[in-house]
Design an enzyme around this catalytic site. Structure first.
Site, PDB file in Angstrom:
ATOM      1  N   ASP A  50       0.816  -1.217   0.000  1.00  0.00           N
ATOM      2  CA  ASP A  50       0.000   0.000   0.000  1.00  0.00           C
ATOM      3  C   ASP A  50       0.853   1.272   0.000  1.00  0.00           C
ATOM      4  O   ASP A  50       2.031   1.255   0.374  1.00  0.00           O
ATOM      5  CB  ASP A  50      -0.883   0.037   1.253  1.00  0.00           C
ATOM      6  CG  ASP A  50      -2.016  -0.968   1.194  1.00  0.00           C
ATOM      7  OD1 ASP A  50      -2.020  -1.829   0.298  1.00  0.00           O
ATOM      8  OD2 ASP A  50      -2.903  -0.884   2.061  1.00  0.00           O
ATOM      9  N   ASP A  51       0.193   2.358  -0.391  1.00  0.00           N
ATOM     10  CA  ASP A  51       0.673   3.745  -0.189  1.00  0.00           C
ATOM     11  C   ASP A  51       1.690   4.237  -1.206  1.00  0.00           C
ATOM     12  O   ASP A  51       2.174   5.360  -1.090  1.00  0.00           O
ATOM     13  CB  ASP A  51       1.257   3.965   1.221  1.00  0.00           C
ATOM     14  CG  ASP A  51       0.243   3.739   2.315  1.00  0.00           C
ATOM     15  OD1 ASP A  51      -0.916   3.423   1.999  1.00  0.00           O
ATOM     16  OD2 ASP A  51       0.614   3.866   3.493  1.00  0.00           O
ATOM     17  N   HIS A  77      -6.228   3.331  -3.845  1.00  0.00           N
ATOM     18  CA  HIS A  77      -6.073   3.535  -2.390  1.00  0.00           C
ATOM     19  C   HIS A  77      -6.399   4.999  -2.038  1.00  0.00           C
ATOM     20  O   HIS A  77      -5.825   5.551  -1.112  1.00  0.00           O
ATOM     21  CB  HIS A  77      -4.640   3.173  -2.002  1.00  0.00           C
ATOM     22  CG  HIS A  77      -4.404   2.927  -0.535  1.00  0.00           C
ATOM     23  ND1 HIS A  77      -5.201   2.100   0.236  1.00  0.00           N
ATOM     24  CD2 HIS A  77      -3.446   3.402   0.317  1.00  0.00           C
ATOM     25  CE1 HIS A  77      -4.736   2.074   1.479  1.00  0.00           C
ATOM     26  NE2 HIS A  77      -3.676   2.865   1.562  1.00  0.00           N
ATOM     27  N   HIS A 136      -4.799   9.512   0.362  1.00  0.00           N
ATOM     28  CA  HIS A 136      -4.787   8.650   1.542  1.00  0.00           C
ATOM     29  C   HIS A 136      -5.810   9.138   2.565  1.00  0.00           C
ATOM     30  O   HIS A 136      -5.540   9.279   3.756  1.00  0.00           O
ATOM     31  CB  HIS A 136      -3.387   8.575   2.177  1.00  0.00           C
ATOM     32  CG  HIS A 136      -3.166   7.282   2.916  1.00  0.00           C
ATOM     33  ND1 HIS A 136      -3.351   7.145   4.272  1.00  0.00           N
ATOM     34  CD2 HIS A 136      -2.800   6.060   2.476  1.00  0.00           C
ATOM     35  CE1 HIS A 136      -3.097   5.893   4.629  1.00  0.00           C
ATOM     36  NE2 HIS A 136      -2.772   5.218   3.557  1.00  0.00           N
ATOM     37  N   HIS A 164       3.805  -2.376   2.997  1.00  0.00           N
ATOM     38  CA  HIS A 164       3.797  -1.021   2.418  1.00  0.00           C
ATOM     39  C   HIS A 164       5.076  -0.753   1.644  1.00  0.00           C
ATOM     40  O   HIS A 164       6.167  -1.062   2.118  1.00  0.00           O
ATOM     41  CB  HIS A 164       3.671   0.031   3.526  1.00  0.00           C
ATOM     42  CG  HIS A 164       2.368  -0.029   4.269  1.00  0.00           C
ATOM     43  ND1 HIS A 164       2.119  -0.956   5.250  1.00  0.00           N
ATOM     44  CD2 HIS A 164       1.244   0.720   4.143  1.00  0.00           C
ATOM     45  CE1 HIS A 164       0.887  -0.776   5.708  1.00  0.00           C
ATOM     46  NE2 HIS A 164       0.333   0.229   5.064  1.00  0.00           N
TER      47      HIS A 164
END
Ligand SMILES: [Zn+2]
Length: 239
Positions: free
Chosen positions: A51-52, A102, A106, A195
């Site tokens: 993620d991210d 995503h 954020h 991540h």
């Protein structure tokens, strides 16, 4: 007596609080559905997710390791980060990995309006499409948070809500701790959360070196235990 009265008055609030945490916060909860928390129990397949990102340096390092070990993965990217690193997203796709949405910034979706959530999701879909030529079919909310109105947004766009069943806790653990956290909870169908980026505006604050260091050990350890790595799409209901 007073304690009893206080308990009677507070109990509904406490019950609601516990339910709220389960429904909106706990990754394995299925109150908001359809949702994928974990894949099929049959077979020993597991799936890696990051993620991210994309993020300079760390996404590349993760991709290098995945390529070296022939492991497919899924990257849940933020639109803002894709704008900064479109080449990294192109590389993710070129190397056969899956891409998920995503949100753009954020966004923590608690208490956000349906319009605000849709804006963040749609903006990211457009950015990803501009770079890759396709719109992702999978969405993971930042922090794993779920909120009212999210499911209709996703269903209206033909998107799946994806959570996870195994967290590497790579936002707080060191290399060894990350590896142990994953290996301890590994089960058939596991969807593993790691991540490659971070929800920050400042590149200097992003450090995913511990995740990068842990990744080869996680891959080797899982394979030693007989697991194979599957793309997340293999875990979704066929359409
Ligand atoms: Zn995130």
């Amino acid at each position: 007596m007073i304690l009893t009265v206080v308990l009677i008055v507070a109990a509904p609030g406490l019950a609601f609080g516990l339910w709220f945490c389960w429904a909106c916060v706990i990754p394995s909860s299925t109150f908001f559905r359809p949702v994928l928390v974990r894949g099929p129990r049959e077979g020993k397949r597991i799936s890696l997710t990051f993620d991210d990102g994309p993020a300079a340096q760390f996404t590349e390092q993760v991709l290098d390791i995945l390529r070296e070990h022939h492991v497919p993965a899924t990257f849940f990217v933020c639109g803002k980060n894709v704008e900064e690193h479109p080449d990294l997203l192109r590389r993710i796709v070129a190397e056969g990995h899956e891409v998920g949405n995503h949100t753009y910034s954020h966004l923590h979706i608690f208490f956000k309006s349906r319009r605000r959530m849709a804006e963040e999701i749609d903006r990211t879909q457009e950015i990803i499409e501009k770079v890759t030529g396709f719109r992702p079919k999978i969405f993971r909310p930042p922090y794993g948070a779920r909120w009212f109105g999210l499911i209709p947004i996703l269903l209206g766009r033909g998107m799946h809500l994806i959570l996870w069943s195994v967290a590497g806790y790579d936002w707080k653990k060191d290399m060894r701790g990350i590896t142990e956290a994953v290996m301890r909870r590994l089960k058939p169908g596991a969807v593993i959360l790691l991540h490659d980026g971070r929800e920050t505006r400042s590149a200097a604050e992003i450090d995913r070196s511990r995740t990068v260091l842990a990744l080869p050990g996680i891959i080797a350890g899982a394979r030693r235990r007989g697991y194979t790595f599957a793309p997340l799409k293999d875990f979704l209901p066929s359409t």
